[in-house]
Design an enzyme around this catalytic site. Structure first.
Site, PDB file in Angstrom:
ATOM      1  N   HIS A  93       0.824  -1.212   0.000  1.00 61.29           N
ATOM      2  CA  HIS A  93       0.000   0.000   0.000  1.00 61.29           C
ATOM      3  C   HIS A  93       0.860   1.266   0.000  1.00 61.29           C
ATOM      4  O   HIS A  93       2.058   1.237   0.312  1.00 61.29           O
ATOM      5  CB  HIS A  93      -0.912   0.013   1.229  1.00 61.29           C
ATOM      6  CG  HIS A  93      -0.152  -0.022   2.530  1.00 61.29           C
ATOM      7  ND1 HIS A  93       0.440   1.095   3.084  1.00 61.29           N
ATOM      8  CD2 HIS A  93       0.126  -1.047   3.364  1.00 61.29           C
ATOM      9  CE1 HIS A  93       1.042   0.768   4.211  1.00 61.29           C
ATOM     10  NE2 HIS A  93       0.879  -0.531   4.404  1.00 61.29           N
TER      11      HIS A  93
ATOM     12  N   GLU B 149      -2.814  -7.121   7.032  1.00 58.34           N
ATOM     13  CA  GLU B 149      -1.594  -6.816   7.776  1.00 58.34           C
ATOM     14  C   GLU B 149      -1.409  -7.790   8.938  1.00 58.34           C
ATOM     15  O   GLU B 149      -2.384  -8.372   9.441  1.00 58.34           O
ATOM     16  CB  GLU B 149      -1.677  -5.375   8.311  1.00 58.34           C
ATOM     17  CG  GLU B 149      -0.537  -4.936   9.215  1.00 58.34           C
ATOM     18  CD  GLU B 149       0.795  -4.838   8.497  1.00 58.34           C
ATOM     19  OE1 GLU B 149       1.360  -5.913   8.181  1.00 58.34           O
ATOM     20  OE2 GLU B 149       1.276  -3.715   8.269  1.00 58.34           O
TER      21      GLU B 149
END
Length: 296
Positions: free
Chosen positions: A25, A113
């Site tokens: 990201h 994550e």
């Protein structure tokens, strides 16, 4: 015989994605200031303006790579972590692609994550991360969170689902199209994905560097049906990522290897564990008899 069947005979790997691309990201508020994690849940952390720009630039770069293919009938399928920062990254990347190029998008929780716990106390997290460095990045489990080993397990499950999607043609219905899978995820998750795919050891994982924001790793399909990082990326890039010369040699071997081949020169497949073992029964007998195995 119909045309599609003829193509299948000449291109036995036509149903496989041409590329599997891992994208981290863009810059997030947490990357800019870790204090953000003390008041905002990790999954709600947003991209910064710079992160949004990085994602748009990454989209342009990816589009240029794919559009330079000889086969102009390429398509993309996206997998994305459910975190806000990855979803926003995907939206910005998507600006570079026309809808006709996009087969679909799937939110995939298993590429999220690493869980660090709930709200993070800044000073406590600093101490915890120092402990992780001493303990080892792969096996250290964050209090109320995950270890990289835990991430490895769920990424392994995702890969099983990914192969089912490919085998059942859920993501690729037209063999005349080159399929590109793009996975928008997180730094550690991307490293674990590569570790699982290429069968890297824990020690090798420990030396890997985190991708920068909106950096990507391109695994490209070779003519024999194996994927390799070395088709698109240079030795210098892979060294910067933390790959050893032996790991880079393995990537180069994969460029031309046939699917299912075994790279006997990989030290971590055999010599890492059995470097003290004789190569053959004859050599073992010679050593026991005090002979060098050579004629006097």
């Amino acid at each position: 015989m119909t045309e599609p069947n003829q193509e299948a005979m000449h291109h036995p790997h036509h149903h496989l994605p041409k590329r599997i691309i891992l994208v981290r990201h863009g810059e997030s508020q947490g990357n800019l200031d870790t204090a953000a994690y003390t008041t905002t849940p990790d999954n709600k952390i947003q991209l910064t303006p710079s992160g949004l720009a990085q994602a748009r630039q990454a989209g342009n770069h990816l589009y240029n790579i794919l559009s330079n293919d000889e086969n102009k009938n390429w398509r993309v399928y996206f997998y994305v972590s459910p975190y806000d920062r990855t979803r926003s990254t995907l939206r910005e990347i998507g600006r570079s692609f026309k809808k006709e190029r996009i087969i679909g998008v799937r939110e995939e929780c298993r590429v999220r994550e690493q869980d660090f716990g709930n709200f993070q106390v800044k000073e406590r997290m600093k101490v915890i991360k120092e402990s992780r460095e001493r303990f080892g990045r792969f096996f250290y489990r964050f209090p109320e969170g995950e270890s990289a080993a835990d991430v490895f397990d769920r990424v392994s499950g995702f890969l099983e689902s990914l192969w089912r999607d490919i085998d059942m043609k859920r993501v690729h219905r037209d063999p005349s199209h080159d399929l590109n899978l793009i996975i928008v995820s997180h730094g550690l998750t991307c490293r674990v994905f590569l570790m699982k795919w290429f069968k890297w050891t824990v020690e090798q994982f420990e030396h890997l560097n985190n991708p920068g924001n909106c950096e990507f790793r391109i695994m490209q399909l070779g003519p024999g049906g194996e994927y390799s990082l070395a088709i698109h990326h240079t030795d210098e890039e892979m060294l910067e990522w933390g790959l050893s010369p032996e790991m880079i040699d393995d990537q180069k071997w994969r460029m031309h290897a046939n699917k299912g081949d075994w790279n006997e020169k990989c030290p971590w497949y055999l010599d890492e564990f059995f470097d003290h073992v004789a190569d053959s029964d004859t050599e073992s007998d010679d050593k026991e008899n005090g002979s060098s195995g050579m004629c006097d």
